[in-house]
Scaffold this active site. Structure first.
Site, PDB file in Angstrom:
ATOM      1  N   THR A  70      12.862  23.070 -14.620  1.00  0.00           N
ATOM      2  CA  THR A  70      12.429  22.790 -15.991  1.00  0.00           C
ATOM      3  C   THR A  70      13.363  23.438 -17.017  1.00  0.00           C
ATOM      4  OG1 THR A  70      10.978  24.726 -16.055  1.00  0.00           O
ATOM      5  CG2 THR A  70      10.020  22.645 -15.274  1.00  0.00           C
TER       6      THR A  70
ATOM      7  N   THR B 246      13.639  29.336 -17.259  1.00  0.00           N
ATOM      8  CA  THR B 246      14.221  30.632 -16.894  1.00  0.00           C
ATOM      9  C   THR B 246      15.663  30.745 -17.361  1.00  0.00           C
ATOM     10  OG1 THR B 246      12.778  30.890 -14.964  1.00  0.00           O
ATOM     11  CG2 THR B 246      14.839  32.130 -14.960  1.00  0.00           C
TER      12      THR B 246
ATOM     13  N   GLN C 172       9.300  27.133  -1.284  1.00  0.00           N
ATOM     14  CA  GLN C 172       8.106  27.615  -0.576  1.00  0.00           C
ATOM     15  C   GLN C 172       8.528  28.125   0.806  1.00  0.00           C
ATOM     16  OE1 GLN C 172       4.582  25.078  -0.895  1.00  0.00           O
ATOM     17  NE2 GLN C 172       5.577  23.904  -2.517  1.00  0.00           N
TER      18      GLN C 172
ATOM     19  N   LYS D  59      13.821  40.344 -15.927  1.00  0.00           N
ATOM     20  CA  LYS D  59      12.611  39.887 -16.615  1.00  0.00           C
ATOM     21  C   LYS D  59      11.511  40.940 -16.510  1.00  0.00           C
ATOM     22  CE  LYS D  59      12.552  36.117 -14.170  1.00  0.00           C
ATOM     23  NZ  LYS D  59      12.230  34.794 -13.603  1.00  0.00           N
TER      24      LYS D  59
ATOM     25  N   ARG E 166       7.480  41.995 -18.019  1.00  0.00           N
ATOM     26  CA  ARG E 166       6.280  41.495 -18.689  1.00  0.00           C
ATOM     27  C   ARG E 166       5.901  42.414 -19.843  1.00  0.00           C
ATOM     28  NH1 ARG E 166       4.319  37.320 -16.006  1.00  0.00           N
ATOM     29  NH2 ARG E 166       4.869  37.097 -13.811  1.00  0.00           N
TER      30      ARG E 166
ATOM     31  N   ASP F 269      23.031  29.938 -10.684  1.00  0.00           N
ATOM     32  CA  ASP F 269      21.745  29.744 -10.013  1.00  0.00           C
ATOM     33  C   ASP F 269      21.899  28.632  -8.990  1.00  0.00           C
ATOM     34  OD1 ASP F 269      19.109  30.244  -9.439  1.00  0.00           O
ATOM     35  OD2 ASP F 269      18.388  29.980 -11.487  1.00  0.00           O
TER      36      ASP F 269
ATOM     37  N   ASN G 201       0.812  -1.225   0.000  1.00  0.00           N
ATOM     38  CA  ASN G 201       0.000   0.000   0.000  1.00  0.00           C
ATOM     39  C   ASN G 201       0.845   1.274   0.000  1.00  0.00           C
ATOM     40  OD1 ASN G 201       1.006  -0.023   2.578  1.00  0.00           O
ATOM     41  ND2 ASN G 201      -0.939   0.466   3.580  1.00  0.00           N
ATOM     42  N   GLY G 202       2.174   1.141  -0.135  1.00  0.00           N
ATOM     43  CA  GLY G 202       3.050   2.304  -0.205  1.00  0.00           C
ATOM     44  C   GLY G 202       3.708   2.689   1.104  1.00  0.00           C
ATOM     45  N   GLU G 203       3.328   2.074   2.210  1.00  0.00           N
ATOM     46  CA  GLU G 203       3.984   2.367   3.483  1.00  0.00           C
ATOM     47  C   GLU G 203       5.443   1.918   3.432  1.00  0.00           C
ATOM     48  OE1 GLU G 203       1.908   0.648   6.744  1.00  0.00           O
ATOM     49  OE2 GLU G 203       0.042   1.732   6.349  1.00  0.00           O
TER      50      GLU G 203
END
EC number: 2.7.6.1
Length: 325
Positions: free
Chosen positions: A234, A237, A105, A201, A203, A229, A45-47
């Site tokens: 991805t 930038t 975050q 950058k 807009r 950086d 079950n992934g545990e």
């Protein structure tokens, strides 16, 4: 006489999760130790189940796990391993996180958003971690999220020395891909004695919700530009910034980043980019198995191993970088 005295010596034990065992093996080799044998597997079950096959009682334990994809699984495995060491009566638990998950975050941009980088630190502390050792956090303030010592290692000396050995220093210009990396780029300038440029950058007012204009602040014409950086995810930038540099007359562009996350369309973007070389460290495994001539991977194992030894011997981790400043 009351009490009992012991003449036992300190003992260092190095553990690794399953996310990036190759780096852990390199660190173990640098330290002259073996990784502690560990039984780990997933239930249907992934545990996750973990059991260490040697006693950790009274030992100074160092647990390595880089938060690579699938990131939530490996964070959970690390928390389980910390809990296992705590319950095995480890003397101390130092968590080595070459790449710290959720580091982007680190603050609230809008209402009703989490600060997930703080949550990860809280989870580690609650699980039983005494100390965190990590490499190039997305922002320095994340160190304050953990209620205990945080040893923040830098890949800059490794990456900068590699670049300096390859390129004529009089032709170098260090470039920040956005305003948020200017402080890091400044450190590169100090080390290489090179000027600074910034890709700003903006807009386009005619194109909604899309960055379409990249202004280069600084002289890059006829220069070898080093784009710096902390991570490439991805690749959008960094590749757009490189295109802007070439459009402004750059002779060549080399990209350096500590963490090569390389997810989604990164493979195609790196392959099709006019950048001559992408230089990463091995804080993360290569998720794409990229075999491009333009990708170079440098090892952080010697730096991590030296930091582990300093922590174990109650030395100074900061001195590792003071020497190289």
């Amino acid at each position: 006489m009351t009490g009992i005295k012991t003449t036992g010596e300190k003992k260092l034990m190095l553990f690794s999760g399953r996310a990036h065992p190759e780096l852990a093996e390199e660190v173990a080799h640098q330290l002259g130790v073996s990784l502690v044998p560990t039984k780990a597997f997933d239930f249907a079950n992934g545990e996750i189940y973990v059991r260490f096959q040697e006693s950790a009682r009274g030992a100074d334990c160092f647990l390595m796990q880089s938060h690579t994809a699938p990131i939530n699984k490996w964070i959970m495995e690390q928390l389980i391993m910390i809990d296992a060491l705590k319950r095995a009566s480890a003397r101390s638990i130092t968590v080595i996180v070459p790449f710290y998950g959720y580091a982007r975050q680190d603050k609230k941009h809008r209402g009703r958003e989490p600060i997930s980088a703080r949550l990860v630190a809280d989870l580690m502390k609650t699980a039983g971690a005494d100390r965190i050792l990590t490499v190039d956090l997305h922002t320095d303030q994340i160190q304050g999220f953990f209620d205990g010592p945080v040893d923040h290692l830098f890949a800059l000396p490794l990456l900068a020395d590699y670049v300096a050995a390859k390129v004529d220093p009089t032709k170098l210009t260090v470039v920040s891909p956005d305003a948020g990396r200017v402080r890091v780029a400044d450190r590169w300038c100090d080390r290489l004695g090179a000027p600074l440029a910034i890709v700003h950058k903006r807009r386009d007012k005619d194109v909604a919700n899309q960055v379409t204009v990249h202004e280069v602040v600084g002289n890059v014409k006829g220069r070898v530009c080093i784009l710096v950086d902390d991570m490439i995810d991805t690749g959008g930038t960094i590749c757009a910034a490189a295109d802007a540099l070439f459009a402004n007359g750059a002779e060549d562009v080399i990209v350096t980043a500590t963490h090569g996350v390389l997810s989604g369309p990164a493979a195609d973007r790196l392959k099709n980019s006019k950048v001559s070389e992408f230089v990463f460290t091995n804080t993360l495994p290569d998720p794409l198995d990229l075999e491009l001539d333009k990708i170079t991977v440098l090892s952080m194992a010697p730096t991590i191993a030296r930091a582990v030894r300093e922590v174990f011997e109650d030395g100074s981790v900061t001195s590792l970088f003071d020497e190289q400043a």
